[in-house]
Design a protein around this motif. Structure first.
Motif, PDB file in Angstrom:
ATOM      1  N   ILE A  19     -99.759  -4.485  13.693  1.00 56.95           N
ATOM      2  CA  ILE A  19     -99.059  -5.764  14.670  1.00 56.95           C
ATOM      3  C   ILE A  19     -99.624  -7.035  14.048  1.00 56.95           C
ATOM      4  O   ILE A  19     -98.494  -8.044  13.295  1.00 56.95           O
ATOM      5  CB  ILE A  19     -99.646  -6.136  16.244  1.00 56.95           C
ATOM      6  N   SER A  20    -100.843  -6.812  14.256  1.00 55.36           N
ATOM      7  CA  SER A  20    -101.849  -8.216  13.680  1.00 55.36           C
ATOM      8  C   SER A  20    -101.762  -8.440  12.063  1.00 55.36           C
ATOM      9  O   SER A  20    -101.188  -9.555  11.813  1.00 55.36           O
ATOM     10  CB  SER A  20    -102.741  -8.511  14.208  1.00 55.36           C
ATOM     11  N   LEU A  48     -88.246  -9.158  19.730  1.00 51.80           N
ATOM     12  CA  LEU A  48     -87.663  -7.495  19.699  1.00 51.80           C
ATOM     13  C   LEU A  48     -88.552  -8.005  21.248  1.00 51.80           C
ATOM     14  O   LEU A  48     -90.624  -7.588  21.528  1.00 51.80           O
ATOM     15  CB  LEU A  48     -88.219  -6.663  18.816  1.00 51.80           C
ATOM     16  N   THR A  49     -88.554  -6.891  22.444  1.00 50.21           N
ATOM     17  CA  THR A  49     -89.115  -6.443  23.382  1.00 50.21           C
ATOM     18  C   THR A  49     -88.176  -5.383  23.895  1.00 50.21           C
ATOM     19  O   THR A  49     -87.689  -4.303  23.372  1.00 50.21           O
ATOM     20  CB  THR A  49     -88.050  -7.936  24.731  1.00 50.21           C
ATOM     21  N   THR A  50     -89.462  -4.520  24.918  1.00 42.98           N
ATOM     22  CA  THR A  50     -90.003  -3.380  24.734  1.00 42.98           C
ATOM     23  C   THR A  50     -90.441  -3.608  26.339  1.00 42.98           C
ATOM     24  O   THR A  50     -91.438  -4.120  26.875  1.00 42.98           O
ATOM     25  CB  THR A  50     -90.387  -2.399  23.978  1.00 42.98           C
ATOM     26  N   LEU A  69     -95.036   3.143  22.839  1.00 43.56           N
ATOM     27  CA  LEU A  69     -95.348   1.831  22.497  1.00 43.56           C
ATOM     28  C   LEU A  69     -95.567   2.315  20.397  1.00 43.56           C
ATOM     29  O   LEU A  69     -94.694   0.776  19.900  1.00 43.56           O
ATOM     30  CB  LEU A  69     -96.565   1.117  22.228  1.00 43.56           C
ATOM     31  N   GLY A  70     -96.206   2.724  20.373  1.00 43.64           N
ATOM     32  CA  GLY A  70     -96.649   3.022  18.495  1.00 43.64           C
ATOM     33  C   GLY A  70     -94.861   3.595  17.465  1.00 43.64           C
ATOM     34  O   GLY A  70     -94.863   2.937  16.899  1.00 43.64           O
ATOM     35  N   GLN A  75     -90.792   0.425  14.501  1.00 40.83           N
ATOM     36  CA  GLN A  75     -89.848   0.248  14.502  1.00 40.83           C
ATOM     37  C   GLN A  75     -89.810  -1.653  14.792  1.00 40.83           C
ATOM     38  O   GLN A  75     -88.847  -1.529  13.415  1.00 40.83           O
ATOM     39  CB  GLN A  75     -88.620   1.029  15.640  1.00 40.83           C
ATOM     40  N   PHE A  76     -90.643  -2.095  15.422  1.00 41.98           N
ATOM     41  CA  PHE A  76     -90.428  -3.275  15.053  1.00 41.98           C
ATOM     42  C   PHE A  76     -90.943  -4.232  13.888  1.00 41.98           C
ATOM     43  O   PHE A  76     -90.112  -5.179  13.585  1.00 41.98           O
ATOM     44  CB  PHE A  76     -91.340  -3.951  16.189  1.00 41.98           C
ATOM     45  N   ILE A  77     -92.046  -3.387  12.745  1.00 43.55           N
ATOM     46  CA  ILE A  77     -92.503  -4.344  11.730  1.00 43.55           C
ATOM     47  C   ILE A  77     -91.088  -4.215  10.711  1.00 43.55           C
ATOM     48  O   ILE A  77     -90.961  -5.074  10.301  1.00 43.55           O
ATOM     49  CB  ILE A  77     -94.023  -3.563  11.416  1.00 43.55           C
TER      50      ILE A  77
END
Length: 84
Positions: A19-20, A48-50, A69-70, A75-77
């Motif tokens: 993420i970072s 993006l929201t989950t 979450l993983g 997917q978000f990345i």
């Protein structure tokens, strides 16, 4: 189990360092009605929201990776990647 949003956010960033590394900012808010955290991932002007269920958040704080979450993080990345 008692913990703060900041502690949960820090734990998520610790468990998912990508993420970072990808310059994504994470924010959390707890939704009492849903008994879940609303997790927002933001980079530049994209967001993006989950949802992270309270049970999954508790597991996360116990160092149990949340598979859902993983998958969302991955997917978000991918969604945040710059496309030619």
């Amino acid at each position: 189990m008692g913990y703060t949003k900041v502690a949960l956010q820090d734990k998520i960033l610790e468990m998912y360092p990508e993420i970072s590394k990808n310059g994504i900012v994470v924010t959390l808010e707890f939704d009492e009605a849903k008994n879940a955290y609303i997790v927002k991932f933001r980079r530049d002007n994209k967001e993006l929201t989950t949802h992270l269920e309270k049970k999954d958040a508790d597991d996360c704080m116990e160092n149990v990776k949340c598979v859902y979450l993983g998958v969302q993080v991955g997917q978000f990345i991918k969604n945040f990647e710059i496309r030619p």
